[in-house]
Enzyme design. Structure first.
Site: not given
Ligand code: UDP
Length: 323
Positions: A16, A37, A41, A80, A104, A110, A150, A191
């Site tokens: 992204g 990825d 997007t 996202s 995930n 972790k 979102y 945007r």
């Protein structure tokens, strides 16, 4: 003496706009980078300039199990859809990547005993009743509005990040990103900055929503990436705002871009989208205090770079539309 092992950073959403700049930055810092990825997007075009043995790209959808070989030191979780038209078109997917995808990504951290950084958003403040926004403001989000897929997914992502920290001892960081711009934004992501630049360069009308009096604050991507890195490397683990406190109305932004591109375009006014926040500006005093960070690129300088990049990109597109 044995050579120190290079640090390994995983980036989700690496293809992204911000993710790809973070790849460049971390490689410049001598990290190995594992770039994840699913190209939903993002685009490989954002990564194709990278020529490094320390870089690996993996096509991974993080809503499924994430299997990465070897040691990992840091997980930067950016994946996202992030522009309003993307997340409105992919409502359920946005919820899923914010919820299941974040779980995930933390699970990976972790398992690998890596430090985890969540890129949250100024959208957690919704249409804010407090101005400028400080990290201790809890926000004003419409939980059933179109933007909620979102906003609430990111709020949940913050919640699960803190729960993993408290209950399972995962070493976490959270940044809240305000509007960011720069090269590699998609010209059609909807945007304000890329739309206005594209429209200006094509001498088309600039589509200002509402009366254009709503405000935003625009941070150049290199400043932002530096801030993300500093939070990851620092000790402070509660949310930190990252953004440029310079505040502009959307009408001012449109006029500035017309002037800077030397365009013949004019502004036209269209309906304001539902729940479009009226004002937004980060209070960055916490970032100044805990990571000694503030933006250094003035909006006119950042826009100049961005406009130049778009000129080249759009000319390329016209020359070979299939690329
Ligand atoms: N906006 C606009 N015209 C456009 C795109 C956006 O007037 O073609 C406005 C939008 O309504 C919002 C502001 O610009 O008030 C910033 O929108 P953007 O999508 O860049 O990001 P947001 O801050 O809303 O997530």
């Amino acid at each position: 003496m044995a050579q120190e092992r290079k640090k390994v950073s995983v980036i989700t959403g690496a293809a992204g706009f911000i993710g790809s700049h973070l790849c460049d930055y971390l490689l410049g810092k001598g990290h190995r980078v594992i770039a994840l990825d699913n190209l939903n997007t993002g685009t490989l075009r954002n990564l194709e300039h990278i020529d490094s043995d320390d870089f690996v790209y993996m096509n991974v959808d993080i809503t499924g199990f994430i299997d990465i070989p070897g040691q990992v030191d840091y997980v930067y979780h950016l994946a996202s859809p992030a522009s309003p038209i993307d997340y409105l078109q992919m409502a359920l997917h946005t919820l899923k990547v914010g919820a299941v995808g974040t779980r995930n990504a933390i699970g990976l951290a972790k398992w690998k005993r890596a430090r985890f950084l969540l890129t949250s958003t100024s959208e957690v403040y919704g249409d804010p009743e407090v101005h400028p926004q400080k990290e201790d403001y809890w926000g004003n989000v419409n939980p059933i509005g179109p933007r909620s897929v979102y906003d609430e997914a990111k709020r949940y992502a913050e919640t699960i990040t803190m729960a993993y920290r408290r209950e399972q001892g995962v070493d976490t960081r959270i940044v809240r990103l305000f509007n960011t711009y720069g090269p590699r934004m998609r010209p059609y992501d909807g945007r304000a900055v890329p739309t206005f630049i594209r429209q200006s360069l094509d001498d088309k009308h600039l589509t200002v929503f509402g009366d254009g009096s709503q405000t935003r604050s625009f941070c150049y991507v290199s400043d932002l990436v530096e801030g993300i890195y500093r939070v990851m490397m620092g000790d402070y683990f509660l949310p930190v705002n990252l953004g440029n406190p310079g505040e502009y109305t959307i009408k001012e932004l449109a006029e500035m871009i017309i002037e800077m591109t030397g365009s013949r375009s004019e502004v036209v006014y269209q309906a304001l989208p539902t729940d479009d926040p009226k004002r937004r500006r980060p209070d960055i005093s916490l970032a100044k205090e805990v990571i000694d960070w503030e933006p250094t690129i003035h909006v006119r300088d950042g826009l100049k770079e961005t406009i130049e990049w778009f000129r080249g990109f759009l000319a390329d597109e016209k020359a070979s539309p299939s690329k």
